[in-house]
Scaffold this active site. Structure first.
Site, PDB file in Angstrom:
ATOM      1  N   HIS A  16      19.812 -20.529 -33.060  1.00  0.00           N
ATOM      2  CA  HIS A  16      20.232 -21.668 -33.875  1.00  0.00           C
ATOM      3  C   HIS A  16      19.691 -21.534 -35.288  1.00  0.00           C
ATOM      4  O   HIS A  16      18.682 -20.882 -35.517  1.00  0.00           O
ATOM      5  CB  HIS A  16      19.749 -22.973 -33.242  1.00  0.00           C
ATOM      6  CG  HIS A  16      20.270 -23.163 -31.852  1.00  0.00           C
ATOM      7  ND1 HIS A  16      21.567 -23.547 -31.598  1.00  0.00           N
ATOM      8  CD2 HIS A  16      19.685 -22.987 -30.653  1.00  0.00           C
ATOM      9  CE1 HIS A  16      21.753 -23.607 -30.296  1.00  0.00           C
ATOM     10  NE2 HIS A  16      20.623 -23.270 -29.691  1.00  0.00           N
ATOM     11  N   CYS A  17      20.372 -22.190 -36.217  1.00  0.00           N
ATOM     12  CA  CYS A  17      20.011 -22.193 -37.630  1.00  0.00           C
ATOM     13  C   CYS A  17      18.518 -22.491 -37.776  1.00  0.00           C
ATOM     14  O   CYS A  17      18.017 -23.410 -37.131  1.00  0.00           O
ATOM     15  CB  CYS A  17      20.848 -23.257 -38.342  1.00  0.00           C
ATOM     16  SG  CYS A  17      20.622 -23.296 -40.117  1.00  0.00           S
ATOM     17  N   PRO A  18      17.811 -21.709 -38.562  1.00  0.00           N
ATOM     18  CA  PRO A  18      18.243 -20.652 -39.482  1.00  0.00           C
ATOM     19  C   PRO A  18      18.124 -19.239 -38.918  1.00  0.00           C
ATOM     20  O   PRO A  18      18.291 -18.272 -39.649  1.00  0.00           O
ATOM     21  CB  PRO A  18      17.285 -20.832 -40.654  1.00  0.00           C
ATOM     22  CG  PRO A  18      15.992 -21.197 -39.985  1.00  0.00           C
ATOM     23  CD  PRO A  18      16.407 -22.069 -38.803  1.00  0.00           C
TER      24      PRO A  18
END
Length: 79
Positions: A16-18
């Site tokens: 998941h981001c980042p």
């Protein structure tokens, strides 16, 4: 679509981001200038983040597509 030849691959599925872009930042340096890196991700934010990454760092997003819950990107490394 015809298969795109690539010089390296990054599997960012489940991240998941980042994290996908952070890994991309490191992995793209392992591809020769002008070479293509294939990225597979499952985080929808990559559809926004990876094109911006390419634009900001002057790489070329050659192709992107969505297939089910996966996002596929082919990035040509800039200089």
């Amino acid at each position: 679509m015809d298969e795109i030849a690539f010089d390296g691959e990054l599997d960012a599925r489940g991240l998941h981001c980042p994290e996908p872009v952070m890994l991309l930042h490191n992995r793209i340096t392992e591809v020769p200038v002008g070479g293509i890196l294939k990225v597979v991700a499952t985080d929808p934010s990559t559809t926004r983040d990876i094109p911006r990454f390419c634009q900001f760092l002057e790489h070329q997003l050659v192709h992107s597509e969505e297939s089910g819950e996966e996002f596929l990107f082919f990035i040509r490394r800039g200089s």
